[in-house]
Design a protein around this motif. Structure first.
Motif, PDB file in Angstrom:
ATOM      1  N   LYS A  19      30.546 -43.606   1.227  1.00 10.19           N
ATOM      2  CA  LYS A  19      29.760 -44.314   0.213  1.00 10.19           C
ATOM      3  C   LYS A  19      30.222 -43.908  -1.189  1.00 10.19           C
ATOM      4  N   THR A  20      30.490 -42.628  -1.389  1.00 13.69           N
ATOM      5  CA  THR A  20      30.992 -42.150  -2.680  1.00 13.69           C
ATOM      6  C   THR A  20      32.355 -42.745  -2.981  1.00 13.69           C
ATOM      7  N   GLU A  23      31.956 -46.312  -3.942  1.00 11.35           N
ATOM      8  CA  GLU A  23      31.439 -46.416  -5.310  1.00 11.35           C
ATOM      9  C   GLU A  23      32.578 -46.252  -6.322  1.00 11.35           C
ATOM     10  N   SER A  27      33.913 -49.157  -8.834  1.00  6.62           N
ATOM     11  CA  SER A  27      33.869 -48.959 -10.287  1.00  6.62           C
ATOM     12  C   SER A  27      35.225 -49.217 -10.931  1.00  6.62           C
ATOM     13  N   ALA A 101      32.506 -40.380  -8.941  1.00  2.00           N
ATOM     14  CA  ALA A 101      31.483 -41.397  -8.727  1.00  2.00           C
ATOM     15  C   ALA A 101      30.359 -41.154  -9.722  1.00  2.00           C
ATOM     16  N   SER A 103      27.320 -41.582  -9.353  1.00  2.00           N
ATOM     17  CA  SER A 103      26.188 -40.944  -8.673  1.00  2.00           C
ATOM     18  C   SER A 103      26.365 -39.428  -8.539  1.00  2.00           C
TER      19      SER A 103
END
Length: 179
Positions: A19-20, A23, A27, A101, A103
């Motif tokens: 998921k990272t 992301e 981006s 990332a 996040s």
């Protein structure tokens, strides 16, 4: 092993790490990446798995060494970064260029602050400014060795001698580069 990375009693699944990566890749679509040294493919997976490990190690070291980092410390560092960049709108490109990332940005800042405070503690105890980072690195390696880190083979092999993930022949993990 069902997890992607296990550090002590903390496990991060392959899905969390992917998921990272996803992301970061998404981006990159919104930023001019020309001239940037971007990590791709299995190396990006390894870098992100490595970040998950370092984050846990640094939190453990901070606790053991009585180093405190508050949310206000992280917010102040974030504000400093934004000031140096010139505006908040420059942050996405800076994160892409650093292969981070969004996040994980606050976690990354927290790790940096912990590292700097450990450097300061070593310097106060008589270690030279140039040697302090080596002492922090050795502390990370020792902590990693004690915590029994396990890494899914698709990310590579854990090397406790330098506390990093090394490339492995078994790179069965899928990293989908998005054009």
């Amino acid at each position: 092993m069902s997890s992607g990375v296990k550090v002590g009693d903390q496990e991060f699944t392959s899905a969390e790490i992917q998921k990272t990566v996803d992301e970061i890749l998404a981006s990159r679509k919104n930023v001019d990446t020309s001239g940037m040294d971007l990590v791709v493919g299995p190396e990006l997976l390894r870098d992100q798995a490595q970040f998950f490990i370092v984050r846990v190690l640094m939190d453990k070291i901070a606790k053991d060494m009585f180093v405190t980092v508050t949310p206000a410390d992280v917010a102040a560092r974030r504000a400093d970064v934004i000031t140096r960049l010139g505006s908040e709108s420059e942050l996405p490109a800076a994160l892409v260029g650093a292969n981070l990332a969004a996040s994980n940005f606050e976690s990354y800042l927290r790790v940096l602050i912990i590292s700097e405070r450990l450097d300061e503690n070593f310097i106060k105890s008589g270690v030279s400014e140039s040697d302090a980072p080596k002492f922090v690195e050795q502390l990370v390696i020792e902590t990693a060795s004690k915590m029994g880190i396990k890494v899914n083979s698709k990310y590579g092999k854990w090397n406790a001698d330098n506390a990093s993930i090394q490339a492995s022949d078994a790179t069965d993990g899928a990293v989908t580069e998005q054009p």
